[in-house]
Design a protein around this motif. Structure first.
Motif, PDB file in Angstrom:
ATOM      1  N   HIS A   1      10.485   6.344   8.981  1.00  0.00           N
ATOM      2  CA  HIS A   1       9.520   5.569   9.771  1.00  0.00           C
ATOM      3  C   HIS A   1      10.155   4.398  10.519  1.00  0.00           C
ATOM      4  O   HIS A   1       9.443   3.612  11.139  1.00  0.00           O
TER       5      HIS A   1
ATOM      6  N   TYR B   1      -1.643   8.561  13.100  1.00  0.00           N
ATOM      7  CA  TYR B   1      -1.619   7.569  12.030  1.00  0.00           C
ATOM      8  C   TYR B   1      -1.224   6.166  12.509  1.00  0.00           C
ATOM      9  O   TYR B   1      -1.576   5.166  11.895  1.00  0.00           O
TER      10      TYR B   1
ATOM     11  N   SER C   1      -0.881  11.083   3.301  1.00  0.00           N
ATOM     12  CA  SER C   1      -1.930  11.891   3.924  1.00  0.00           C
ATOM     13  C   SER C   1      -2.220  13.029   2.939  1.00  0.00           C
ATOM     14  O   SER C   1      -1.288  13.699   2.482  1.00  0.00           O
TER      15      SER C   1
ATOM     16  N   ALA D   1       0.459   5.047   1.305  1.00  0.00           N
ATOM     17  CA  ALA D   1      -0.472   5.646   2.272  1.00  0.00           C
ATOM     18  C   ALA D   1      -0.195   7.133   2.507  1.00  0.00           C
ATOM     19  O   ALA D   1       0.229   7.524   3.585  1.00  0.00           O
TER      20      ALA D   1
ATOM     21  N   SER E   1      -3.035   2.786  10.868  1.00  0.00           N
ATOM     22  CA  SER E   1      -2.153   2.166   9.882  1.00  0.00           C
ATOM     23  C   SER E   1      -2.018   0.663  10.147  1.00  0.00           C
ATOM     24  O   SER E   1      -2.118  -0.164   9.239  1.00  0.00           O
TER      25      SER E   1
ATOM     26  N   ASP F   1      -4.334   8.349   4.231  1.00  0.00           N
ATOM     27  CA  ASP F   1      -4.248   8.511   5.689  1.00  0.00           C
ATOM     28  C   ASP F   1      -4.845   9.880   6.016  1.00  0.00           C
ATOM     29  O   ASP F   1      -4.116  10.862   6.191  1.00  0.00           O
TER      30      ASP F   1
ATOM     31  N   ARG G   1       8.176   1.978   2.820  1.00  0.00           N
ATOM     32  CA  ARG G   1       8.023   3.409   3.087  1.00  0.00           C
ATOM     33  C   ARG G   1       9.380   4.033   3.371  1.00  0.00           C
ATOM     34  O   ARG G   1      10.399   3.339   3.401  1.00  0.00           O
TER      35      ARG G   1
ATOM     36  N   ARG H   1       0.847  -1.194   0.000  1.00  0.00           N
ATOM     37  CA  ARG H   1       0.000   0.000   0.000  1.00  0.00           C
ATOM     38  C   ARG H   1       0.874   1.231   0.000  1.00  0.00           C
ATOM     39  O   ARG H   1       1.973   1.252   0.548  1.00  0.00           O
TER      40      ARG H   1
HETATM   41  N1  GLU Z   1       0.854   8.630   6.049  1.00  0.00           N
HETATM   42  C1  GLU Z   1       2.167   8.139   6.350  1.00  0.00           C
HETATM   43  C2  GLU Z   1       3.184   8.975   5.604  1.00  0.00           C
HETATM   44  O1  GLU Z   1       2.829   9.563   4.602  1.00  0.00           O
HETATM   45  C3  GLU Z   1       2.247   6.693   5.931  1.00  0.00           C
HETATM   46  C4  GLU Z   1       3.443   5.963   6.373  1.00  0.00           C
HETATM   47  C5  GLU Z   1       3.304   4.500   6.057  1.00  0.00           C
HETATM   48  O2  GLU Z   1       3.451   4.169   4.890  1.00  0.00           O
HETATM   49  O3  GLU Z   1       2.982   3.721   6.928  1.00  0.00           O
HETATM   50  O4  GLU Z   1       4.313   9.093   6.015  1.00  0.00           O
END
Ligand code: GLU
Length: 459
Positions: A216, A194, A10, A8, A198, A42, A212, A6
């Motif tokens: 993170h 999130y 925002s 994701a 998530s 998100d 990602r 995925r």
């Molecule tokens: N919304 C988060 C971001 O844009 C998603 C991070 C993820 O992929 O879990 O950093």
């Protein structure tokens, strides 16, 4: 289980080349593994998330060549998050906290002065029901923290607890859960950060690989603990290096710099942008891949380097030019039409085959079209000797059909007639024909114009 990934974002701004890198890493990984790609917004932050940004992100992905198998919105899945939060609360793993930011900051400073790590000391766990009621009577609403599993029996005596995973980009990774504060999962206003949504989505959507940015990595430690607390199994993780601007500064959705929308608007090819977004900062040589199949083949998720990589927008130009020079008419037909070229004209295809070598971006071809079909758009600046020479030269245009050999025969005749050679021989003819001192090969241009049109351009 088949591969499911995925992307994701925002929807709080326009996605930039660094976000496109994440989207493409997921997309290419899915393509290599015959997997599925979910676009998941998100958007639990109702204030900052905007529908127009979500639409634009979907359009940007389409432009890049990414076609999601499914699109989901976290804002429409609140029940699922609430169910998960209740489950954690019942297990005593999600606890209410009432500190204000000021109080937290004060405590942090005290901990630092005592040489303790500046993490949350779990003071709220000690609150009695009466104390909580008193805070609420004061008008405070709690935020909720997840109790990290970093202790044996006593939550006030955290111990080093390494969470390990085999990162598909970075190799073996570990994060010590005692080095971080219990993360806030629910804000004081009841909205979710999130982290929990998530994990819930990744479980319910059967995501097998979370790919990602490496910003993170630390979250992953806490999220793996959350997967376990919710009775799920953590997916595989891959954290790629981030792109920075040429100055070294991080890219931001808010600034709009290097947004996909602006790069598309500037006339770059999707494959130029996609190739650079993926191959920058990796050990795979950077070149513009002709299509997504070629990029899928070149992509190696383990080739991304560990450190941040500079994205130099100057690279876009050279790569784009190379790509454009090899594009077939059918590949650009729609865009030529958008740029105002009559693509149904019998000359259009030959025109593109000729002019693509002279443009850096597809829309620039539109500059040349009127010159070919109607005549010079700039005032031809021929005077004196050059004007006389060109007029005489037009009189010795070889008889018969104009084809690829005509230019050579014509300039041979003009040379014999005038004694000129090199630039002095051909430039006045180029200027008479096109009004410009540079442009397409004249041997290609002449057959496109045809005899009548050439003679009409006699100065
Ligand atoms: N919304 C988060 C971001 O844009 C998603 C991070 C993820 O992929 O879990 O950093």
């Amino acid at each position: 289980m088949s591969v499911t990934v995925r992307f994701a974002p925002s929807p709080t701004g326009h996605i930039h080349i660094g976000n496109a890198r994440t989207a493409l890493f997921n997309w290419l990984f899915a393509r290599q593994n015959d997997g599925r790609f979910i676009l998941r917004f998100d958007d639990t932050d109702a204030e900052r998330s905007k529908a127009e940004f979500a639409h634009q992100i979907a359009a940007d992905l389409r432009w890049l060549g990414i076609e999601p198998d499914r699109t989901a919105y976290q804002s429409r899945r609140m029940d699922a998050y609430q169910g998960a939060a209740e489950k954690l609360k019942r297990a005593g793993l999600l606890y209410p906290c009432y500190e204000t930011p000021d109080e937290l900051e004060r405590r942090r400073r005290i901990r630092l002065s005592r040489k303790l790590p500046p993490v949350y000391g779990r003071e709220a766990l000690k609150l009695t029901e009466d104390e909580k009621a008193a805070y609420e009577a004061e008008g405070r609403t709690p935020h909720w923290r997840f109790l990290l599993p970093n202790f044996d029996d006593d939550p006030f005596a955290p111990e080093r607890t390494d969470v390990h995973w085999a990162d598909i980009v970075r190799g073996p990774q570990g994060v010590d859960l005692a080095s971080m504060s219990d993360p806030v999962l629910i804000r004081g206003d009841g909205s979710y950060l999130y982290t929990l949504p998530s994990v819930v989505d990744d479980m319910q959507m059967e995501v097998t690989h979370v790919i990602r940015g490496d910003d993170h990595v630390t979250n992953t430690g806490a999220q793996i603990a959350l997967f376990e607390a919710l009775g799920g199994e953590a997916p595989a993780f891959g954290h790629h290096n981030l792109l920075t601007a040429a100055s070294g500064e991080g890219l931001s959705k808010r600034s709009g710099a290097l947004s996909i929308k602006s790069l598309a608007g500037a006339g770059f090819e999707p494959m130029t942008v996609a190739s650079l977004a993926v191959l920058t900062g990796s050990s795979t040589a950077i070149s513009a891949m002709a299509d997504m199949d070629a990029l899928t083949e070149a992509f190696d998720i383990g080739a991304a380097s560990r450190s941040a990589a500079k994205f130099d927008s100057a690279d876009l130009d050279g790569l784009n030019e190379t790509l454009v020079h090899g594009l077939a008419f059918d590949a650009v037909r729609d865009r030529l039409a958008d740029a105002g070229i009559d693509v149904d004209d019998r000359r259009a295809e030959t025109f593109w085959a000729m002019i693509r070598a002279n443009v850096k971006k597809v829309p620039e071809a539109a500059d040349w079209w009127p010159i070919i079909v109607a005549g010079p758009t700039d005032e031809a600046a021929l005077d004196g000797d050059d004007l006389d020479y060109a007029r005489n030269a037009f009189d010795v245009l070889p008889e018969g059909e104009v084809d690829g050999t005509t230019w050579k025969a014509w300039t041979d005749a003009a040379k014999a007639q005038s004694g000129r050679k090199g630039r002095a021989l051909f430039m006045p003819l180029r200027i008479a024909l096109t009004g410009r001192a540079w442009g397409p090969e004249l041997s290609d241009l002449l057959p496109l114009l045809g005899r009548e049109e050439i003679l009409r351009r006699r100065p």
